[in-house]
Design a protein around this motif. Structure first.
Motif, PDB file in Angstrom:
ATOM      1  N   GLY A  30      26.216   9.229  25.713  1.00 20.37           N
ATOM      2  CA  GLY A  30      25.943   8.094  24.562  1.00 20.37           C
ATOM      3  C   GLY A  30      26.032   6.712  25.360  1.00 20.37           C
ATOM      4  O   GLY A  30      26.385   6.465  26.497  1.00 20.37           O
ATOM      5  N   ILE A  31      25.241   5.639  25.063  1.00 19.57           N
ATOM      6  CA  ILE A  31      25.204   4.340  25.305  1.00 19.57           C
ATOM      7  C   ILE A  31      25.796   3.420  24.300  1.00 19.57           C
ATOM      8  O   ILE A  31      25.122   3.215  23.275  1.00 19.57           O
ATOM      9  N   LEU A  32      27.055   2.886  24.505  1.00 23.67           N
ATOM     10  CA  LEU A  32      27.240   1.801  23.549  1.00 23.67           C
ATOM     11  C   LEU A  32      26.649   0.675  23.786  1.00 23.67           C
ATOM     12  O   LEU A  32      26.010   0.049  24.692  1.00 23.67           O
ATOM     13  N   PHE A  33      26.110   0.143  22.253  1.00 19.33           N
ATOM     14  CA  PHE A  33      25.562  -1.027  22.264  1.00 19.33           C
ATOM     15  C   PHE A  33      26.587  -2.088  21.524  1.00 19.33           C
ATOM     16  O   PHE A  33      27.372  -1.697  20.757  1.00 19.33           O
ATOM     17  N   SER A  34      26.622  -3.102  22.196  1.00 20.09           N
ATOM     18  CA  SER A  34      27.737  -4.311  21.720  1.00 20.09           C
ATOM     19  C   SER A  34      27.142  -5.577  21.326  1.00 20.09           C
ATOM     20  O   SER A  34      26.867  -6.313  22.188  1.00 20.09           O
ATOM     21  N   HIS A  79      21.952  -3.113  29.589  1.00 18.19           N
ATOM     22  CA  HIS A  79      21.946  -2.040  28.482  1.00 18.19           C
ATOM     23  C   HIS A  79      20.456  -1.511  28.687  1.00 18.19           C
ATOM     24  O   HIS A  79      20.420  -0.273  28.775  1.00 18.19           O
ATOM     25  N   ARG A  80      19.455  -2.244  28.569  1.00 22.03           N
ATOM     26  CA  ARG A  80      17.957  -1.639  28.778  1.00 22.03           C
ATOM     27  C   ARG A  80      17.868  -0.900  29.983  1.00 22.03           C
ATOM     28  O   ARG A  80      16.925   0.093  30.020  1.00 22.03           O
ATOM     29  N   GLY A  81      18.403  -1.365  31.137  1.00 17.91           N
ATOM     30  CA  GLY A  81      18.380  -0.792  32.343  1.00 17.91           C
ATOM     31  C   GLY A  81      18.947   0.728  32.400  1.00 17.91           C
ATOM     32  O   GLY A  81      18.390   1.629  33.019  1.00 17.91           O
ATOM     33  N   VAL A  82      20.172   0.670  31.776  1.00 13.58           N
ATOM     34  CA  VAL A  82      20.636   1.923  31.739  1.00 13.58           C
ATOM     35  C   VAL A  82      20.092   2.893  30.901  1.00 13.58           C
ATOM     36  O   VAL A  82      19.827   4.062  31.217  1.00 13.58           O
ATOM     37  N   LEU A  83      19.449   2.354  29.769  1.00 14.60           N
ATOM     38  CA  LEU A  83      18.447   3.130  28.902  1.00 14.60           C
ATOM     39  C   LEU A  83      17.488   3.804  29.862  1.00 14.60           C
ATOM     40  O   LEU A  83      17.045   5.069  29.611  1.00 14.60           O
ATOM     41  N   PHE A  93      19.906  11.173  25.219  1.00 11.14           N
ATOM     42  CA  PHE A  93      21.025  10.103  25.002  1.00 11.14           C
ATOM     43  C   PHE A  93      20.831   9.844  23.695  1.00 11.14           C
ATOM     44  O   PHE A  93      19.966   9.669  22.796  1.00 11.14           O
ATOM     45  N   ASN A  94      22.010   9.163  22.972  1.00 10.20           N
ATOM     46  CA  ASN A  94      21.955   8.525  21.905  1.00 10.20           C
ATOM     47  C   ASN A  94      22.563   6.973  22.246  1.00 10.20           C
ATOM     48  O   ASN A  94      23.300   6.669  22.952  1.00 10.20           O
ATOM     49  N   ILE A  95      22.208   6.172  21.369  1.00 10.98           N
ATOM     50  CA  ILE A  95      22.644   4.751  21.414  1.00 10.98           C
ATOM     51  C   ILE A  95      23.881   4.630  20.228  1.00 10.98           C
ATOM     52  O   ILE A  95      23.676   5.185  19.092  1.00 10.98           O
ATOM     53  N   LEU A  96      24.984   4.285  20.511  1.00  9.74           N
ATOM     54  CA  LEU A  96      26.141   4.331  19.541  1.00  9.74           C
ATOM     55  C   LEU A  96      26.342   2.848  19.184  1.00  9.74           C
ATOM     56  O   LEU A  96      26.667   2.001  20.083  1.00  9.74           O
ATOM     57  N   PRO A 113      27.586  -0.469  29.500  1.00 11.99           N
ATOM     58  CA  PRO A 113      26.733  -1.305  30.214  1.00 11.99           C
ATOM     59  C   PRO A 113      27.119  -2.869  29.988  1.00 11.99           C
ATOM     60  O   PRO A 113      26.491  -3.604  29.147  1.00 11.99           O
ATOM     61  N   ASN A 114      27.904  -3.390  30.978  1.00 16.29           N
ATOM     62  CA  ASN A 114      28.121  -4.979  31.068  1.00 16.29           C
ATOM     63  C   ASN A 114      28.903  -5.350  29.724  1.00 16.29           C
ATOM     64  O   ASN A 114      28.379  -6.262  29.261  1.00 16.29           O
ATOM     65  N   ILE A 115      29.443  -4.459  29.124  1.00 18.05           N
ATOM     66  CA  ILE A 115      30.071  -4.857  27.699  1.00 18.05           C
ATOM     67  C   ILE A 115      31.250  -5.413  28.061  1.00 18.05           C
ATOM     68  O   ILE A 115      32.317  -5.087  28.511  1.00 18.05           O
ATOM     69  N   GLN A 116      31.225  -6.766  27.795  1.00 23.27           N
ATOM     70  CA  GLN A 116      32.604  -7.737  28.119  1.00 23.27           C
ATOM     71  C   GLN A 116      33.227  -7.995  26.626  1.00 23.27           C
ATOM     72  O   GLN A 116      34.446  -8.547  26.902  1.00 23.27           O
ATOM     73  N   ALA A 117      32.671  -8.025  25.543  1.00 24.30           N
ATOM     74  CA  ALA A 117      33.391  -8.557  24.369  1.00 24.30           C
ATOM     75  C   ALA A 117      33.677  -7.292  23.503  1.00 24.30           C
ATOM     76  O   ALA A 117      32.615  -6.829  23.212  1.00 24.30           O
TER      77      ALA A 117
END
Length: 253
Positions: A30-34, A79-83, A93-96, A113-117
Motif C-alpha cells: 500500500g501507499i499512504l496518501f496524506s 508520492h507519485r514517484g513511489v507510485l 499496490f493500492n492507495i490508502l 512517502p515524505n509524509i510529514q503531517a
C-alpha cells in the motif's frame, strides 16, 4: 469508430464487467496518501497536477509555469514517484486514504512517502501495524514531524518506530525493529528522484526493498509502461494488464 467495433467492445465489457468492477484487490503493498502533508509541505505553491508544462503554443494549455509541475512539489513528487516505481516494476499496490486498523493489517508492506503531517490517531494505527508484523517503508527529511494542522512536533510522532529523535542527525537509511515488524527509513526523496530524473538507483532501492519484505505475486518481462493489477472474484484469481504504450495494429499475448 464504427458500429462493428462498438458492438464488439460493449459486448466484451458486459461479459467482463464482474472482473473489472466487482473483484477485490489482492495487492499486499500500500501507499499512504496524506492530505495534511500535501497542504503543509507543498502548501499552495504550484498545482502539481501534471508534469509537463510545455504548452507548445496552445492558448488553452493549463499552465506553462515550471512552478506548477509535480517535479517541483516535495510531497506530491515523492508520492507519485513511489507510485511510478511500483507501476514500472509491475508490483501491484493500492492507495490508502486514512485506512482503518483492519485495512492496514491487510498489507505486508506500506509506504509513507515524505509524509510529514499526521494525526496522533494515524500514528497509533501505524504503530500497531508494525508491532503486529507490518513492514513500513518511510522516505523524506521530516518523517511525521508535524501534526495534522502543520504545527511542528517536539519529536517525531513515530520516533519509536524510526529509531531516532528530532535533533539527532538523520541517518541516510535505517532499519528499526518494533514488535514483530520493522520500519525501513530513507532520508532521501527516492520517489521524486525517480519521477523527475529517472534515477535508476532510487528505483532499484525502493523496488528491492519491497521485494525483500513482502511477496510480489507477478513476474513479467512486460515493458515498464504496462500497468498490472491483481484481484480475486469468488474463487477466481484475476490479473489485469493495462497497455499505456499504444498499438500499431499487431499485438500478442
Amino acid at each position: 469508430v464504427g458500429d462493428a467495433f462498438r458492438t464488439r467492445m460493449f459486448n466484451w465489457s458486459k461479459v467482463n464487467a464482474p472482473y473489472l468492477f466487482e473483484a477485490d484487490s489482492t495487492a499486499i503493498t500500500g501507499i499512504l496518501f496524506s492530505s495534511p502533508s500535501r497542504d503543509y509541505v507543498d502548501k499552495f505553491e504550484g498545482l502539481g497536477m501534471f508534469a509537463t508544462t510545455d504548452g507548445g503554443s496552445d492558448e488553452l494549455w493549463w499552465s506553462e509555469s515550471t512552478l506548477d509541475s509535480v517535479y517541483e512539489r516535495d510531497y506530491l513528487g515523492e508520492h507519485r514517484g513511489v507510485l511510478k516505481v511500483l507501476v514500472n516494476e509491475h508490483i501491484p499496490f493500492n492507495i490508502l486514504l486514512v485506512p482503518s486498523q483492519a485495512e492496514l493489517n491487510q498489507y505486508e508492506s506500506v509506504f509513507m512517502p515524505n509524509i510529514q503531517a499526521i494525526t496522533d490517531e494515524e500514528a497509533q494505527r501505524l504503530r500497531l501495524y508494525v508491532q503486529q508484523g507490518g513492514q513500513l517503508i518511510v522516505t523524506g527529511p521530516n518523517p511525521t514531524g508535524m501534526n495534522e494542522y502543520g504545527t511542528t512536533r517536539s519529536n517525531y510522532a513515530l520516533a519509536d518506530l524510526l529509531g531516532f529523535n528530532r535533533g539527532q542527525a538523520l541517518p541516510s537509511s535505517k532499519v528499526q525493529s518494533y514488535g514483530a515488524g520493522k520500519t525501513h527509513y530513507f532520508s532521501a526523496p527516492l520517489g521524486k528522484q525517480y519521477l523527475a530524473n529517472n534515477n535508476i538507483t532510487a528505483r532499484t532501492t525502493l523496488a528491492n526493498k519491497v521485494r525483500s519484505v513482502s511477496t510480489v505475486s507477478v513476474t513479467t518481462n512486460a515493458d515498464d509502461r504496462v500497468y498490472v493489477e491483481t484481484s480475486q472474484l469468488n474463487k477466481q484469481a484475476v490479473q489485469q494488464f493495462t497497455n499505456f504504450i499504444g498499438l500499431n495494429g499487431n499485438f500478442s499475448v
